[in-house]
Design a protein around this motif. Structure first.
Motif: not given
Length: 285
Positions: A39-65
């Motif tokens: 919920x904190x990242x769905x639809x987030x763009x801009x600088x934070x969206x790019x940072x988040x994408x750079x992390x999920x492309x490099x590291x394993x992620x899980x989600x806790x809703x």
């Protein structure tokens, strides 16, 4: 004995906006995986969206809703579940977990509300979990939550949790801090509760800090360091069930990233005491 198959390995850290820039530039070395609330990242763009994408492309992620509200009296929000599915697929999220509680009725309640520990509630929640899993086309895991009242209680907490997991055929996000908090608040044996959980359903684990309101009252805040009795309970869990992925949650009073890394490193050190060296190499690969 065949080693359990987990979606991630090693010790992890809940990723927060407070330190995502630093983590993207200099990842904490002890962290093998990260967790976010979708919920904190769905639809987030801009600088934070790019940072988040750079992390999920490099590291394993899980989600806790935070918003599935699996025990809510209101209808399941299937549009929201579809949005979560798209997010999980886009970022190749390894696991999706939620709270065995509810957060809404006709509107948001802004807290984790306790589901009545009854047979009817078991059937109701299990049916909703199965529907969510059908939409997501993946299994989900439910977390044993902290609670401060048990309205209409007909079952013990452990029996309710186990019945939901069994009937829904879903997995468990094990939270050892919540077990400890509840054991103080509701006067039961934390080790006994832990040992009654189904080890074969654990996908990963949470550890966190909490607030001491009174000798017989703990508040689950995720705002302080993990205390020794919770570390001991985690150690016992590894001894009992074998080593599983474990993540540090910190949501308030967030310290510098190097201090968070030190707590994640403590998780890894406890894991190392129970895990052969060859397995540790796989965990950090």
């Amino acid at each position: 004995m065949h080693a359990p198959s987990y979606p991630v390995r090693g010790a992890g850290l809940g990723l927060r906006r407070d330190f995502i820039s630093e983590a993207a530039e200099q990842p904490p070395p002890a962290a093998s995986f990260y967790e976010v609330a979708p919920e904190n990242w769905i639809g987030v763009g801009g600088r934070f969206g790019r940072l988040f994408r750079s992390m999920t492309e490099r590291y394993p992620f899980v989600c806790h809703g935070l918003s599935l509200s699996i025990g809510s009296p209101a209808a399941l929000d299937e549009t929201f579940v579809q949005r979560v599915k798209a997010f999980l697929d886009t970022h190749q999220i390894r696991a999706y977990t939620e709270h065995l509680s509810y957060t809404s009725d006709d509107g948001q309640l802004y807290d984790l509300m306790p589901i009545p520990f009854t047979e009817d509630a078991v059937h109701y929640v299990a049916e909703r979990v199965r529907r969510v899993q059908d939409i997501l086309e993946r299994r989900i895991a439910l977390e044993n939550v902290s609670y401060y009242a048990a309205p209409g209680q007909a079952l013990r907490e452990i029996d309710f949790v186990n019945a939901v997991l069994e009937e829904a055929d879903c997995d468990l996000l094990l939270d050892v801090n919540n077990i400890y908090v509840n054991s103080i608040n509701h006067d039961y044996d934390a080790v006994e509760f832990l040992e009654a959980l189904p080890a074969d359903r654990v996908v990963y684990c949470h550890v966190a800090g909490h607030y001491v309101e009174a000798p017989d009252l703990r508040v689950d805040t995720h705002g302080t360091d993990v205390i020794d009795p919770v570390w001991s309970l985690l150690d016992h869990a590894y001894q009992r069930f074998g080593v599983f992925p474990t993540l540090l949650e910190r949501d308030f009073n967030i310290p510098p990233l190097d201090q968070l890394n030190a707590e994640v490193a403590k998780i890894a050190a406890i894991q190392a005491r129970h895990q052969p060296a060859a397995d540790l190499e796989v965990a950090h690969a």
